[in-house]
Scaffold this motif. Sequence first.
Motif, PDB file in Angstrom:
ATOM      1  N   LEU A  25       0.684  -1.324   0.004  1.00  0.00           N
ATOM      2  CA  LEU A  25      -0.164  -0.001   0.166  1.00  0.00           C
ATOM      3  C   LEU A  25       0.748   1.140   0.070  1.00  0.00           C
ATOM      4  O   LEU A  25       0.414   2.293  -0.702  1.00  0.00           O
ATOM      5  N   ASP A  26       1.841   1.361   0.935  1.00  0.00           N
ATOM      6  CA  ASP A  26       2.692   2.534   0.731  1.00  0.00           C
ATOM      7  C   ASP A  26       3.183   2.863  -0.475  1.00  0.00           C
ATOM      8  O   ASP A  26       3.418   4.082  -1.046  1.00  0.00           O
ATOM      9  N   ALA A  27       3.725   1.862  -1.596  1.00  0.00           N
ATOM     10  CA  ALA A  27       4.117   2.456  -2.819  1.00  0.00           C
ATOM     11  C   ALA A  27       3.049   2.780  -3.584  1.00  0.00           C
ATOM     12  O   ALA A  27       3.352   3.715  -4.364  1.00  0.00           O
ATOM     13  N   ALA A  28       1.877   2.291  -3.418  1.00  0.00           N
ATOM     14  CA  ALA A  28       0.852   2.922  -4.387  1.00  0.00           C
ATOM     15  C   ALA A  28       0.527   4.137  -3.721  1.00  0.00           C
ATOM     16  O   ALA A  28       0.180   5.120  -4.528  1.00  0.00           O
ATOM     17  N   LEU A  29       0.617   4.472  -2.575  1.00  0.00           N
ATOM     18  CA  LEU A  29       0.087   5.827  -2.012  1.00  0.00           C
ATOM     19  C   LEU A  29       1.432   6.769  -2.431  1.00  0.00           C
ATOM     20  O   LEU A  29       0.946   7.880  -2.983  1.00  0.00           O
ATOM     21  N   GLU A  30       2.579   6.354  -2.553  1.00  0.00           N
ATOM     22  CA  GLU A  30       3.632   7.435  -2.801  1.00  0.00           C
ATOM     23  C   GLU A  30       3.387   7.437  -4.480  1.00  0.00           C
ATOM     24  O   GLU A  30       3.659   8.845  -4.668  1.00  0.00           O
ATOM     25  N   ARG A  31       2.874   6.743  -4.942  1.00  0.00           N
ATOM     26  CA  ARG A  31       2.594   6.829  -6.527  1.00  0.00           C
ATOM     27  C   ARG A  31       1.714   8.056  -6.616  1.00  0.00           C
ATOM     28  O   ARG A  31       1.879   8.785  -7.498  1.00  0.00           O
ATOM     29  N   VAL A  32       0.550   8.066  -5.885  1.00  0.00           N
ATOM     30  CA  VAL A  32      -0.368   8.804  -6.007  1.00  0.00           C
ATOM     31  C   VAL A  32       0.111  10.018  -5.528  1.00  0.00           C
ATOM     32  O   VAL A  32      -0.409  11.463  -6.155  1.00  0.00           O
ATOM     33  N   VAL A  33       0.656  10.238  -4.636  1.00  0.00           N
ATOM     34  CA  VAL A  33       1.343  11.485  -4.141  1.00  0.00           C
ATOM     35  C   VAL A  33       2.396  12.142  -5.175  1.00  0.00           C
ATOM     36  O   VAL A  33       2.327  13.347  -5.706  1.00  0.00           O
ATOM     37  N   ALA A  34       3.142  11.270  -5.695  1.00  0.00           N
ATOM     38  CA  ALA A  34       4.129  11.826  -6.892  1.00  0.00           C
ATOM     39  C   ALA A  34       3.274  12.378  -7.986  1.00  0.00           C
ATOM     40  O   ALA A  34       3.856  13.090  -8.762  1.00  0.00           O
ATOM     41  N   ALA A  35       2.192  11.605  -8.327  1.00  0.00           N
ATOM     42  CA  ALA A  35       1.377  12.308  -9.396  1.00  0.00           C
ATOM     43  C   ALA A  35       0.860  13.558  -9.342  1.00  0.00           C
ATOM     44  O   ALA A  35      -0.077  14.172 -10.265  1.00  0.00           O
ATOM     45  N   GLY A  36       0.850  14.162  -8.118  1.00  0.00           N
ATOM     46  CA  GLY A  36       0.132  15.299  -7.810  1.00  0.00           C
ATOM     47  C   GLY A  36      -1.227  15.236  -7.186  1.00  0.00           C
ATOM     48  O   GLY A  36      -1.759  16.542  -7.202  1.00  0.00           O
ATOM     49  N   PHE A  37      -1.632  14.325  -6.876  1.00  0.00           N
ATOM     50  CA  PHE A  37      -3.036  14.313  -6.300  1.00  0.00           C
ATOM     51  C   PHE A  37      -2.795  14.884  -4.664  1.00  0.00           C
ATOM     52  O   PHE A  37      -1.657  14.925  -4.160  1.00  0.00           O
ATOM     53  N   ASP A  38      -3.778  15.493  -4.068  1.00  0.00           N
ATOM     54  CA  ASP A  38      -3.759  16.230  -2.836  1.00  0.00           C
ATOM     55  C   ASP A  38      -3.988  15.199  -1.718  1.00  0.00           C
ATOM     56  O   ASP A  38      -4.212  15.740  -0.514  1.00  0.00           O
ATOM     57  N   GLY A  39      -4.438  13.845  -2.018  1.00  0.00           N
ATOM     58  CA  GLY A  39      -4.506  12.883  -0.976  1.00  0.00           C
ATOM     59  C   GLY A  39      -5.521  11.976  -1.442  1.00  0.00           C
ATOM     60  O   GLY A  39      -5.588  11.666  -2.529  1.00  0.00           O
ATOM     61  N   VAL A  40      -6.237  11.053  -0.788  1.00  0.00           N
ATOM     62  CA  VAL A  40      -6.741  10.026  -0.839  1.00  0.00           C
ATOM     63  C   VAL A  40      -8.093  10.057  -0.107  1.00  0.00           C
ATOM     64  O   VAL A  40      -8.393  10.588   0.739  1.00  0.00           O
ATOM     65  N   GLY A  41      -8.926   9.056  -0.635  1.00  0.00           N
ATOM     66  CA  GLY A  41      -9.981   8.465   0.274  1.00  0.00           C
ATOM     67  C   GLY A  41     -10.186   6.934   0.445  1.00  0.00           C
ATOM     68  O   GLY A  41      -9.619   6.274  -0.252  1.00  0.00           O
TER      69      GLY A  41
END
Length: 279
Positions: A25-41
């Motif tokens: 999960l951490d790697a997936a979330l890091e990819r979301v952050v790197a793509a410029g999203f402001d967070g997750v749900g």
Amino acid sequence: MANLLVLQSVWGLDKCPGFDIENDLDAALERVVAAGFDGVGVNIARVARTAGVARVMNPRGLAWEGQVLVHHADQLAAYIEEAHRLGAHHLNVQVAGPVAYLSDALALVDSLIPLAEAAPLPVWFETHRGRLTNDLLFTLRLLEARPDLPLTGDLSHYPVAGEMELPLRADQLAAIETILKRCRNFHGRVSTTHQVQVAMRAPQHAGWLDQHIAWWRRGFEYWLAQAGSDDALTFMCELGPPPYAITAPDGRELTDRWEEAQDMRDIVRGIWREVNGAP
């Protein structure tokens, strides 16, 4: 100045090529952050997943939405406490249903609203199929009786539940307008008359993409009209895995869901710039 936060659904990364939310999960979330999203749900009922989200998002000061399904007030009280403890930006609530009688819906809503109003974080109630807000006309009656009910607008459900066809009738447009006036938060996907999630850029769905963009723009305008200077509007890209995503006979999805999520993010930020007068 009020600002926009565009989030990515963690559920929307499930079975998405290049992501492994079950084992990394951490790697997936890091990819979301790197793509410029402001967070997750994330669904708070998934305890380990939510803990992972808090672990990655909180130190960065990024927002995350807690999502819950509630049947009664005691459940909501517990979820509010947990979401606040973990550092959620806000809590998105699906209310169990549907129910046959408006009186039953009002009794349930009236048990939840005081908890939402007293909560230490924003609590919003989502428009969703298979829930208390399943039927658009029933939801309008609910809002007529409780006009201050704060909503998360997932408008993709109503074209399907109501089998709406383009061009929409004046009464259908007016009904969605009533929903938009109450929206404090948005979930995004493009739906059509018969499907809740379609390929956004497919030419046969261009009319529905335009319609959803028009709804999001109007919702943003309503939100800005009542927002404070330090408020943040959140919009979550919520493109779900199969069976939400349509698949070919071999089981593969017809589109790249991650690319579509980023496309939606950029569309939404463009709308925000238009309505907010930002450069």
